[in-house]
Design a protein around this motif. Structure first.
Motif, PDB file in Angstrom:
ATOM      1  N   ALA A 102      30.343  44.857  52.665  1.00  0.00           N
ATOM      2  CA  ALA A 102      31.569  44.909  53.436  1.00  0.00           C
ATOM      3  C   ALA A 102      32.460  46.170  53.043  1.00  0.00           C
ATOM      4  CB  ALA A 102      32.462  43.627  53.199  1.00  0.00           C
ATOM      5  N   ALA A 103      32.340  46.490  51.649  1.00  0.00           N
ATOM      6  CA  ALA A 103      33.450  47.732  51.310  1.00  0.00           C
ATOM      7  C   ALA A 103      32.851  48.707  51.872  1.00  0.00           C
ATOM      8  CB  ALA A 103      33.372  47.667  49.673  1.00  0.00           C
ATOM      9  N   ASN A 153      45.950  48.100  52.400  1.00  0.00           N
ATOM     10  CA  ASN A 153      45.916  46.754  52.071  1.00  0.00           C
ATOM     11  C   ASN A 153      44.757  46.571  50.858  1.00  0.00           C
ATOM     12  OD1 ASN A 153      46.567  44.048  51.324  1.00  0.00           O
ATOM     13  ND2 ASN A 153      45.154  43.282  52.911  1.00  0.00           N
ATOM     14  N   SER A 154      44.890  46.132  49.885  1.00  0.00           N
ATOM     15  CA  SER A 154      43.766  45.736  48.652  1.00  0.00           C
ATOM     16  C   SER A 154      42.813  46.963  48.765  1.00  0.00           C
ATOM     17  CB  SER A 154      43.338  44.438  49.157  1.00  0.00           C
ATOM     18  OG  SER A 154      42.301  43.962  48.037  1.00  0.00           O
ATOM     19  N   MET A 155      41.419  46.532  49.361  1.00  0.00           N
ATOM     20  CA  MET A 155      40.295  47.646  49.046  1.00  0.00           C
ATOM     21  C   MET A 155      40.967  48.636  50.054  1.00  0.00           C
ATOM     22  SD  MET A 155      36.810  47.631  51.135  1.00  0.00           S
ATOM     23  CE  MET A 155      37.371  48.964  52.084  1.00  0.00           C
ATOM     24  N   GLY A 156      41.384  48.581  50.965  1.00  0.00           N
ATOM     25  CA  GLY A 156      42.083  49.586  51.958  1.00  0.00           C
ATOM     26  C   GLY A 156      42.961  50.861  51.193  1.00  0.00           C
ATOM     27  N   TRP A 157      43.172  50.492  50.058  1.00  0.00           N
ATOM     28  CA  TRP A 157      43.938  51.653  49.043  1.00  0.00           C
ATOM     29  C   TRP A 157      42.607  52.685  48.946  1.00  0.00           C
ATOM     30  CZ3 TRP A 157      48.141  53.961  47.439  1.00  0.00           C
ATOM     31  CH2 TRP A 157      47.792  54.975  46.584  1.00  0.00           C
ATOM     32  N   TYR A 158      41.405  52.579  48.796  1.00  0.00           N
ATOM     33  CA  TYR A 158      40.465  53.496  48.478  1.00  0.00           C
ATOM     34  C   TYR A 158      40.351  54.194  49.851  1.00  0.00           C
ATOM     35  CZ  TYR A 158      39.096  50.003  44.897  1.00  0.00           C
ATOM     36  OH  TYR A 158      39.641  49.139  43.875  1.00  0.00           O
ATOM     37  N   THR A 159      40.526  53.634  51.034  1.00  0.00           N
ATOM     38  CA  THR A 159      40.263  54.680  52.239  1.00  0.00           C
ATOM     39  C   THR A 159      41.621  55.342  52.340  1.00  0.00           C
ATOM     40  OG1 THR A 159      39.347  52.537  53.220  1.00  0.00           O
ATOM     41  CG2 THR A 159      40.001  54.375  54.752  1.00  0.00           C
ATOM     42  N   ILE A 206      33.648  55.772  46.059  1.00  0.00           N
ATOM     43  CA  ILE A 206      34.590  54.874  45.325  1.00  0.00           C
ATOM     44  C   ILE A 206      34.519  53.501  45.957  1.00  0.00           C
ATOM     45  CG2 ILE A 206      37.063  54.391  44.752  1.00  0.00           C
ATOM     46  CD1 ILE A 206      37.354  57.322  44.523  1.00  0.00           C
ATOM     47  N   ALA A 207      34.635  53.498  47.365  1.00  0.00           N
ATOM     48  CA  ALA A 207      34.505  52.138  47.936  1.00  0.00           C
ATOM     49  C   ALA A 207      33.387  51.584  47.733  1.00  0.00           C
ATOM     50  CB  ALA A 207      34.715  52.334  49.390  1.00  0.00           C
TER      51      ALA A 207
END
Length: 337
Positions: free
Chosen positions: A69-70, A97-103, A119-120
């Motif tokens: 998913a990531a 948001n959350s994992m979206g920080w890496y994006t 990273i993601a």
């Protein structure tokens, strides 16, 4: 014609579901960046994003797994960001948001697109390294999208009684984390909510100290040399603004693989700071999905932004002159690409 200012929001886990299968092929097929991401995964023997996105059928057991998913979500969001028409829109700030920080790191230029993907991709694997536990979503907002302070205090007290930790502050929702036993006990002790708590399948106790193993793995494998200063303001999960000439790359790395993993992620505060500080003409939510749209709407209601003081007011505004543009929503995507 003057450009419109936009706040870009990067979604996290849970946004690539059955309706999003084929998203990369539909919107980004043939892009060199997608080919590069595929090559990175193929180089380590992992299925490529094109293969996963092009599956004949969506598989919850496969497509919602962290290591799948990531990278899918990152690629969809980042390529959406690159598709925004810069002749018409100026990106004044980026958050996620959350994992979206890496994006968000990549969209803001704090890391390169390929390093952001790496990273993601790595954190999708690392996210499965944690102490036992999971997450549940509590809907605190009523039908008007406002949160009763007394209800919030009662929920907080129940969490303390059972050792359940806050994970993500999400508009009128609260994502909580803890062991299975703790979450079970909390559910039995909660005051009346508008909806039953929702357990998030395949999710660990993200944004809590239970993720220490994941943080240690990230620090050991993802170098600080990948990080630089953001080119546009970047708002993190505490509401801190990382500005180009005020930011230290080492500190940004330290936050990303420390506090961001081990402490609650306050998306509500991030959005509040971004909206008040930069007063964008529009908010653009990157794809693949649009499940974060409700939380953004609830933040707007709490702020009474542009006189949006209720769910009905938000819906009315969206129908007349949309403040929130979802790139994962047909009919809105076309407005910004």
């Amino acid at each position: 014609m003057a450009k419109q200012s936009i706040l870009v929001v990067c979604p996290g886990r849970g946004t690539y579901n059955a309706p999003e299968l084929g998203y990369l092929a539909r919107h980004h097929g043939g892009r060199a960046e997608l080919a590069a991401f595929d090559a990175l995964r193929a180089g380590r023997g992992a299925p490529t994003l094109s293969e996963l996105d092009g599956a004949a059928k969506f598989s919850p057991a496969l497509h919602t797994r962290g290591d799948i998913a990531a990278p899918l979500i990152y690629a969809a969001s980042y390529l959406d960001f690159l598709s925004i028409d810069r002749d018409r829109f100026e990106v004044v700030a980026v958050t996620g948001n959350s994992m979206g920080w890496y994006t968000a790191l990549a969209c803001a230029g704090a890391v390169s697109g390929e390093h952001g993907f790496a990273i993601a991709d790595a954190m999708g694997v690392n996210s499965q390294k944690h102490a036992p536990g999971g997450q549940a979503v509590l809907v605190l907002a009523g039908e008007d999208w406002r949160v009763d302070p007394a209800l919030r205090r009662a929920v907080d007290a129940a969490m303390v009684r059972h050792g359940v930790l806050p994970s993500i502050h999400l508009g009128g929702m609260l994502v909580v984390a803890g062991s299975k036993a703790a979450l079970d006990a909390l559910e039995k002790d909660l005051p009346g909510l508008s909806r039953p708590p929702l357990r998030l399948a395949g999710h660990g106790p993200f944004h809590t100290p239970l993720m220490a193993e994941s943080a240690n793995a990230a620090r050991a494998s993802l170098p600080a040399t990948w990080f630089g200063r953001p080119e546009v303001p970047l708002i993190d999960g505490r509401g801190k603004i990382w500005r180009r000439f005020e930011s230290d790359a080492e500190s940004l790395w330290d936050y990303t693989f420390g506090h961001q993993i081990l402490a609650p992620y306050d998306f509500t505060t991030a959005m509040t700071v971004a909206i008040r500080e930069f007063a964008p003409d529009r908010i653009v939510l990157l794809g693949p999905g649009e499940t974060l749209g409700g939380a953004i709407g609830q933040v707007l209601v709490a702020l009474n932004w542009l006189d949006i003081g209720s769910k009905d007011a938000f819906s009315s505004r969206q129908g007349e002159d949309a403040t929130l543009i979802g790139m994962g929503r047909p009919g809105q995507r076309e407005y910004v690409v």
